[in-house]
Motif scaffolding. Sequence first.
Motif, PDB file in Angstrom:
ATOM      1  N   SER A  21      49.179 -31.123 -50.515  1.00  0.00           N
ATOM      2  CA  SER A  21      49.840 -32.417 -50.402  1.00  0.00           C
ATOM      3  C   SER A  21      49.144 -33.215 -49.306  1.00  0.00           C
ATOM      4  CB  SER A  21      51.320 -32.209 -50.079  1.00  0.00           C
ATOM      5  OG  SER A  21      51.436 -31.657 -48.788  1.00  0.00           O
ATOM      6  N   PRO A  22      49.244 -34.571 -49.315  1.00  0.00           N
ATOM      7  CA  PRO A  22      48.569 -35.379 -48.302  1.00  0.00           C
ATOM      8  C   PRO A  22      48.927 -34.979 -46.877  1.00  0.00           C
ATOM      9  CG  PRO A  22      49.397 -36.780 -50.043  1.00  0.00           C
ATOM     10  CD  PRO A  22      49.905 -35.386 -50.309  1.00  0.00           C
ATOM     11  N   SER A  23      50.167 -34.540 -46.644  1.00  0.00           N
ATOM     12  CA  SER A  23      50.564 -34.201 -45.282  1.00  0.00           C
ATOM     13  C   SER A  23      49.855 -32.957 -44.772  1.00  0.00           C
ATOM     14  CB  SER A  23      52.079 -34.013 -45.203  1.00  0.00           C
ATOM     15  OG  SER A  23      52.466 -32.961 -46.053  1.00  0.00           O
ATOM     16  N   SER A  24      49.437 -32.072 -45.665  1.00  0.00           N
ATOM     17  CA  SER A  24      48.780 -30.852 -45.218  1.00  0.00           C
ATOM     18  C   SER A  24      47.274 -31.019 -45.098  1.00  0.00           C
ATOM     19  CB  SER A  24      49.116 -29.695 -46.170  1.00  0.00           C
ATOM     20  OG  SER A  24      48.548 -29.937 -47.435  1.00  0.00           O
ATOM     21  N   THR A  25      46.744 -32.162 -45.502  1.00  0.00           N
ATOM     22  CA  THR A  25      45.299 -32.377 -45.423  1.00  0.00           C
ATOM     23  C   THR A  25      44.895 -33.056 -44.126  1.00  0.00           C
ATOM     24  OG1 THR A  25      45.448 -34.505 -46.548  1.00  0.00           O
ATOM     25  CG2 THR A  25      45.035 -32.560 -47.922  1.00  0.00           C
ATOM     26  N   GLY A  26      45.851 -33.377 -43.290  1.00  0.00           N
ATOM     27  CA  GLY A  26      45.519 -34.020 -42.029  1.00  0.00           C
ATOM     28  C   GLY A  26      45.474 -35.534 -42.122  1.00  0.00           C
ATOM     29  N   ILE A  27      45.831 -36.106 -43.264  1.00  0.00           N
ATOM     30  CA  ILE A  27      45.866 -37.559 -43.417  1.00  0.00           C
ATOM     31  C   ILE A  27      47.162 -38.062 -42.788  1.00  0.00           C
ATOM     32  CG2 ILE A  27      45.935 -39.477 -45.038  1.00  0.00           C
ATOM     33  CD1 ILE A  27      44.361 -37.692 -46.991  1.00  0.00           C
ATOM     34  N   ALA A  28      47.029 -38.931 -41.790  1.00  0.00           N
ATOM     35  CA  ALA A  28      48.201 -39.418 -41.068  1.00  0.00           C
ATOM     36  C   ALA A  28      48.948 -40.466 -41.884  1.00  0.00           C
ATOM     37  CB  ALA A  28      47.768 -40.024 -39.735  1.00  0.00           C
ATOM     38  N   LYS A  29      50.262 -40.423 -41.795  1.00  0.00           N
ATOM     39  CA  LYS A  29      51.098 -41.419 -42.456  1.00  0.00           C
ATOM     40  C   LYS A  29      50.980 -42.732 -41.695  1.00  0.00           C
ATOM     41  CE  LYS A  29      55.770 -42.250 -44.046  1.00  0.00           C
ATOM     42  NZ  LYS A  29      57.132 -41.727 -44.146  1.00  0.00           N
ATOM     43  N   THR A  30      50.902 -43.836 -42.429  1.00  0.00           N
ATOM     44  CA  THR A  30      50.787 -45.161 -41.816  1.00  0.00           C
ATOM     45  C   THR A  30      51.993 -46.002 -42.207  1.00  0.00           C
ATOM     46  OG1 THR A  30      48.375 -45.047 -41.901  1.00  0.00           O
ATOM     47  CG2 THR A  30      49.354 -47.220 -41.633  1.00  0.00           C
ATOM     48  N   HIS A  31      52.631 -46.583 -41.200  1.00  0.00           N
ATOM     49  CA  HIS A  31      53.774 -47.476 -41.386  1.00  0.00           C
ATOM     50  C   HIS A  31      53.251 -48.895 -41.172  1.00  0.00           C
ATOM     51  CE1 HIS A  31      56.391 -43.907 -40.836  1.00  0.00           C
ATOM     52  NE2 HIS A  31      55.471 -43.571 -39.940  1.00  0.00           N
ATOM     53  N   ILE A  32      53.420 -49.773 -42.163  1.00  0.00           N
ATOM     54  CA  ILE A  32      52.872 -51.125 -42.082  1.00  0.00           C
ATOM     55  C   ILE A  32      54.009 -52.148 -42.058  1.00  0.00           C
ATOM     56  CG2 ILE A  32      51.367 -52.823 -43.186  1.00  0.00           C
ATOM     57  CD1 ILE A  32      49.906 -50.440 -44.500  1.00  0.00           C
ATOM     58  N   TYR A  33      53.945 -53.052 -41.071  1.00  0.00           N
ATOM     59  CA  TYR A  33      54.959 -54.087 -40.921  1.00  0.00           C
ATOM     60  C   TYR A  33      54.298 -55.453 -40.751  1.00  0.00           C
ATOM     61  CZ  TYR A  33      58.532 -50.545 -40.357  1.00  0.00           C
ATOM     62  OH  TYR A  33      59.381 -49.505 -40.589  1.00  0.00           O
ATOM     63  N   THR A  34      55.027 -56.479 -41.171  1.00  0.00           N
ATOM     64  CA  THR A  34      54.634 -57.858 -40.928  1.00  0.00           C
ATOM     65  C   THR A  34      55.757 -58.521 -40.144  1.00  0.00           C
ATOM     66  OG1 THR A  34      55.658 -58.725 -42.945  1.00  0.00           O
ATOM     67  CG2 THR A  34      53.368 -57.965 -43.118  1.00  0.00           C
ATOM     68  N   LEU A  35      55.535 -59.739 -39.775  1.00  0.00           N
ATOM     69  CA  LEU A  35      56.529 -60.483 -39.009  1.00  0.00           C
ATOM     70  C   LEU A  35      57.856 -60.601 -39.769  1.00  0.00           C
ATOM     71  CD1 LEU A  35      57.074 -62.072 -36.457  1.00  0.00           C
ATOM     72  CD2 LEU A  35      56.085 -64.076 -37.569  1.00  0.00           C
ATOM     73  N   LYS A  36      57.794 -60.631 -41.086  1.00  0.00           N
ATOM     74  CA  LYS A  36      58.994 -60.807 -41.905  1.00  0.00           C
ATOM     75  C   LYS A  36      59.788 -59.512 -42.083  1.00  0.00           C
ATOM     76  CE  LYS A  36      57.014 -64.643 -44.425  1.00  0.00           C
ATOM     77  NZ  LYS A  36      56.586 -65.178 -45.703  1.00  0.00           N
ATOM     78  N   GLN A  37      59.215 -58.385 -41.662  1.00  0.00           N
ATOM     79  CA  GLN A  37      59.876 -57.092 -41.843  1.00  0.00           C
ATOM     80  C   GLN A  37      60.403 -56.569 -40.513  1.00  0.00           C
ATOM     81  OE1 GLN A  37      56.239 -55.499 -43.463  1.00  0.00           O
ATOM     82  NE2 GLN A  37      57.297 -55.012 -45.364  1.00  0.00           N
ATOM     83  N   LYS A  38      61.652 -56.150 -40.522  1.00  0.00           N
ATOM     84  CA  LYS A  38      62.249 -55.580 -39.322  1.00  0.00           C
ATOM     85  C   LYS A  38      62.018 -54.072 -39.311  1.00  0.00           C
ATOM     86  CE  LYS A  38      65.918 -58.951 -38.707  1.00  0.00           C
ATOM     87  NZ  LYS A  38      65.435 -59.673 -37.605  1.00  0.00           N
ATOM     88  N   CYS A  39      61.861 -53.562 -38.124  1.00  0.00           N
ATOM     89  CA  CYS A  39      61.712 -52.125 -37.927  1.00  0.00           C
ATOM     90  C   CYS A  39      63.111 -51.493 -37.975  1.00  0.00           C
ATOM     91  CB  CYS A  39      61.066 -51.915 -36.552  1.00  0.00           C
ATOM     92  SG  CYS A  39      60.568 -50.242 -36.213  1.00  0.00           S
TER      93      CYS A  39
END
Length: 135
Positions: A21-39
Amino acid sequence: MKTFGSIVVILLGMGLSACHSPSSTGIAKTHIYTLKQKCPTLMEMKVGEILLFNAPENPSTGYQWQLAQPVQNFKTEETFLQKDAEDGAVGVGRIKTFKFTAQKPGQDLIELVYVRSWESAKQPEQLWQCRIRIS
């Protein structure tokens, strides 16, 4: 024939063990936000994961995005992408990107403000915040 069957089984086993799975290959998860999106109220991240924040800015007006305060648990990088414009055009905007890479466990507040450097940041034109817990 037994040998051929054994070889096929071994090769299939090797092929299946190579599927991860992608998580076991060392590929980091990326969270993408813009000004219109709240965290989220409290975002959960792991060491190595990345948060990207993209927002338009126009430095010719004096306004630029900047960190309101340093972060302790992230590596921070800033880049920008100039918008297409005709040669000689002035006042062309761009997209500014902040890249935050989680470096160590802890909690941080990412607070980005859209301000003019010579004005007080207490009343920013715009504000984007994200409270993050890193494990």
